[in-house]
Design a protein around this motif. Sequence first.
Motif, PDB file in Angstrom:
ATOM      1  N   ILE A   1       0.923  -1.260   0.012  1.00  0.00           N
ATOM      2  CA  ILE A   1      -0.099   0.148  -0.111  1.00  0.00           C
ATOM      3  C   ILE A   1       0.899   1.106   0.036  1.00  0.00           C
ATOM      4  CG2 ILE A   1      -1.844   1.086   1.086  1.00  0.00           C
ATOM      5  CD1 ILE A   1      -2.556  -1.755   0.181  1.00  0.00           C
ATOM      6  N   VAL A   2       0.560   2.100  -0.721  1.00  0.00           N
ATOM      7  CA  VAL A   2       1.464   3.308  -1.023  1.00  0.00           C
ATOM      8  C   VAL A   2       0.661   4.689  -0.827  1.00  0.00           C
ATOM      9  CG1 VAL A   2       3.331   2.259  -2.463  1.00  0.00           C
ATOM     10  CG2 VAL A   2       1.292   3.314  -3.525  1.00  0.00           C
ATOM     11  N   ASP A   3      -0.380   4.437  -0.335  1.00  0.00           N
ATOM     12  CA  ASP A   3      -1.545   5.611  -0.684  1.00  0.00           C
ATOM     13  C   ASP A   3      -2.081   5.692   1.153  1.00  0.00           C
ATOM     14  OD1 ASP A   3      -2.783   8.045  -1.167  1.00  0.00           O
ATOM     15  OD2 ASP A   3      -4.682   6.876  -2.077  1.00  0.00           O
ATOM     16  N   ASP A   4      -2.386   6.997   1.401  1.00  0.00           N
ATOM     17  CA  ASP A   4      -2.971   7.265   2.708  1.00  0.00           C
ATOM     18  C   ASP A   4      -4.500   6.676   2.602  1.00  0.00           C
ATOM     19  OD1 ASP A   4      -0.747   8.379   4.016  1.00  0.00           O
ATOM     20  OD2 ASP A   4      -1.117  10.404   3.058  1.00  0.00           O
ATOM     21  N   ARG A   5      -4.719   5.421   2.703  1.00  0.00           N
ATOM     22  CA  ARG A   5      -5.985   5.100   2.840  1.00  0.00           C
ATOM     23  C   ARG A   5      -6.049   3.832   3.606  1.00  0.00           C
ATOM     24  NH1 ARG A   5      -8.636   4.799  -1.994  1.00  0.00           N
ATOM     25  NH2 ARG A   5      -7.147   6.317  -3.074  1.00  0.00           N
ATOM     26  N   ILE A   6      -7.455   3.312   3.892  1.00  0.00           N
ATOM     27  CA  ILE A   6      -7.507   1.893   4.567  1.00  0.00           C
ATOM     28  C   ILE A   6      -8.079   1.045   3.863  1.00  0.00           C
ATOM     29  CG2 ILE A   6      -8.679   0.917   6.663  1.00  0.00           C
ATOM     30  CD1 ILE A   6      -6.639   3.065   7.626  1.00  0.00           C
ATOM     31  N   VAL A   7      -7.376  -0.060   3.416  1.00  0.00           N
ATOM     32  CA  VAL A   7      -7.776  -1.251   2.495  1.00  0.00           C
ATOM     33  C   VAL A   7      -8.363  -2.174   3.503  1.00  0.00           C
ATOM     34  CG1 VAL A   7      -7.114  -2.859   0.885  1.00  0.00           C
ATOM     35  CG2 VAL A   7      -6.064  -0.458   0.828  1.00  0.00           C
TER      36      VAL A   7
ATOM     37  N   LYS B   1      -0.974   2.314   4.834  1.00  0.00           N
ATOM     38  CA  LYS B   1       0.387   2.976   4.141  1.00  0.00           C
ATOM     39  C   LYS B   1       1.439   2.171   4.564  1.00  0.00           C
ATOM     40  CE  LYS B   1       2.411   6.836   2.131  1.00  0.00           C
ATOM     41  NZ  LYS B   1       2.493   8.397   2.282  1.00  0.00           N
ATOM     42  N   ARG B   2       2.412   1.545   3.520  1.00  0.00           N
ATOM     43  CA  ARG B   2       3.495   0.800   3.738  1.00  0.00           C
ATOM     44  C   ARG B   2       3.453  -0.547   4.297  1.00  0.00           C
ATOM     45  NH1 ARG B   2       4.995   5.946   5.962  1.00  0.00           N
ATOM     46  NH2 ARG B   2       6.348   7.211   4.624  1.00  0.00           N
ATOM     47  N   ASP B   3       1.920  -0.943   4.349  1.00  0.00           N
ATOM     48  CA  ASP B   3       1.658  -2.250   4.702  1.00  0.00           C
ATOM     49  C   ASP B   3       2.025  -3.324   3.395  1.00  0.00           C
ATOM     50  OD1 ASP B   3       1.017  -2.222   7.422  1.00  0.00           O
ATOM     51  OD2 ASP B   3      -0.984  -2.220   6.971  1.00  0.00           O
ATOM     52  N   ILE B   4       2.571  -4.498   3.633  1.00  0.00           N
ATOM     53  CA  ILE B   4       2.880  -5.542   2.671  1.00  0.00           C
ATOM     54  C   ILE B   4       2.162  -6.495   3.242  1.00  0.00           C
ATOM     55  CG2 ILE B   4       4.454  -6.822   1.492  1.00  0.00           C
ATOM     56  CD1 ILE B   4       6.770  -4.843   2.054  1.00  0.00           C
ATOM     57  N   ALA B   5       1.245  -7.024   2.059  1.00  0.00           N
ATOM     58  CA  ALA B   5       0.177  -8.187   2.581  1.00  0.00           C
ATOM     59  C   ALA B   5       0.109  -9.015   1.241  1.00  0.00           C
ATOM     60  CB  ALA B   5      -1.156  -7.537   2.976  1.00  0.00           C
ATOM     61  N   ILE B   6      -0.508 -10.330   1.548  1.00  0.00           N
ATOM     62  CA  ILE B   6      -0.885 -11.443   0.680  1.00  0.00           C
ATOM     63  C   ILE B   6      -2.201 -11.176   0.735  1.00  0.00           C
ATOM     64  CG2 ILE B   6      -1.143 -13.844   0.030  1.00  0.00           C
ATOM     65  CD1 ILE B   6       1.844 -12.446   0.017  1.00  0.00           C
TER      66      ILE B   6
ATOM     67  N   TYR C   1       0.759  -1.616  -5.285  1.00  0.00           N
ATOM     68  CA  TYR C   1       1.326  -2.039  -6.296  1.00  0.00           C
ATOM     69  C   TYR C   1       1.741  -3.573  -6.043  1.00  0.00           C
ATOM     70  CZ  TYR C   1       5.990  -1.291  -4.672  1.00  0.00           C
ATOM     71  OH  TYR C   1       7.201  -0.966  -3.890  1.00  0.00           O
ATOM     72  N   GLY C   2       2.017  -4.566  -7.020  1.00  0.00           N
ATOM     73  CA  GLY C   2       2.542  -5.926  -6.499  1.00  0.00           C
ATOM     74  C   GLY C   2       2.754  -6.768  -7.739  1.00  0.00           C
ATOM     75  N   GLY C   3       2.689  -8.021  -7.153  1.00  0.00           N
ATOM     76  CA  GLY C   3       3.176  -9.247  -8.148  1.00  0.00           C
ATOM     77  C   GLY C   3       2.231 -10.215  -7.919  1.00  0.00           C
TER      78      GLY C   3
END
Length: 478
Positions: free
Chosen positions: A354-360, A402-407, A441-443
């Motif tokens: 996550i690269v934006d200031d939002r709650i996903v 923001k800055r979280d990495i997740a599956i 963004y991701g893979g």
Amino acid sequence: MSTLNEHLNIVVVGPFQTGKSTFLGHLFAGLQIIDQRTIDRYKRECIEIQRPNCEYAWVFEKTKGEKWEALTNIQLTKGIIAKDSILLKEKLSYDQLRRTTMEEFEKMNISFIDTPGNIKYTKNTIRGIHKGDVAFLVVSASQKFDDQKEAIIEKLILLKAFLVDLVAVIITKMGEVKYSEIRFEETKYKILDLLKLVRIKSENVRFIPIDGLRGDNLTVSSENMTWAINKTGTVTDLLNTLKVSERSRLDTQPFRMTVEDIYKISGVGTVLVGIVESGIVHANQLFTVSPSGLSTKTKSVEMMGNPISEGKAREFVGVNVANTTCRDYKIGEVLSDVNFPAVRCEQFVAQIKIVDDRIVKKGWAPTMNIHFAQVPCIVLDIVRILGRNAPEKKLSRVELMKRDIAIVTIMSIKPVCVETFNDFPKLGTFVLRDNGKIAAYGGVKEVIPWSITSKETTMKYCANHSFFAGRKKESYYW
């Protein structure tokens, strides 16, 4: 038929109104790829419509809207030739595919891709970046850096997401700051801070001061910037040092080609223009189109208007296809080997940041841009959160910040061709956008193929989702 050797695609990115098109146009004029008569004609036309100092930008701005509004809204490609470390001054002209015509060469062909800086045309910017092998970032020395900062970060994130190496930062409009070395160094260190923020390695990034309108430091060293002669060099010095990365592994993989444009050419037929992501394409080759499932064969292959025997990985090619029309294809589809067809995707598991200031949260419905395709999608599930911000228990936090990495598990609303990142990196990277801004963004880690019941499942899910409230059922599905 000619055989093309090395091909390098350079994508030029940067904020709005920083002089990207002017820089490229003057570079082409300095190399005599565009003759002075054409530049003089552009200059007279600019004065007539009260758009002075746009003559060099018009080399890359071809539509009437671009010329009148003084902005780039499509991404356009033109090429030059490098041979034995000397830039040849070959005159190039547009063909019917809006590509450049060139003669045989021995070493390397360089294509420049001019991308829009306006956020309204982010989709076209993404398509241009996907085609690039390396990138130039253009930053204005005369504009306030804080006004450019957000756009620069967005462009850097896109470069990182689509695996494009940043090789140079072009600091332009130096004439408007009186060719100040202090201003150049100040801008340079601010850019280095942003590269560190986005986690892009800066060791091999070169910083070059230029003035795109006046032509300083493009092809020859400028007398106005004597301090930069031995310090930075010129743009052509940089071009002569670029090398094509090793692609032998991609050439041995199954054939994949993404469709960027579709043309109907009189006397030729249907021509699909795109970039070969892996494998080799040649005449009389059977292929399958994903996700439509159509199967046909190639009649001929060309590159830059010249017939070639085969197209290799990361090369622009035009494929003349047999027994089909333009209506049988869509931009964003993938051509693949009939024995190893590309996967038509229903759902896939991906690692995102996550690269934006939002709650996903679960059920988030962004727009996904993957290779040349743009489709709506839904985050079905947050499998787990990775990294330092990960909670100790799996279900202690079910939202991303923001800055979280997740599956996560993502479902595509419309059919799209997706491959795993490990097998086909360029077909397995994507960005998620919401309200016109890049949110993540991701893979792709795992692909769930499209099944017979996928359409019914998708329509049933969308009917109960707030994002699709009030829409007709036919609009859920392509």
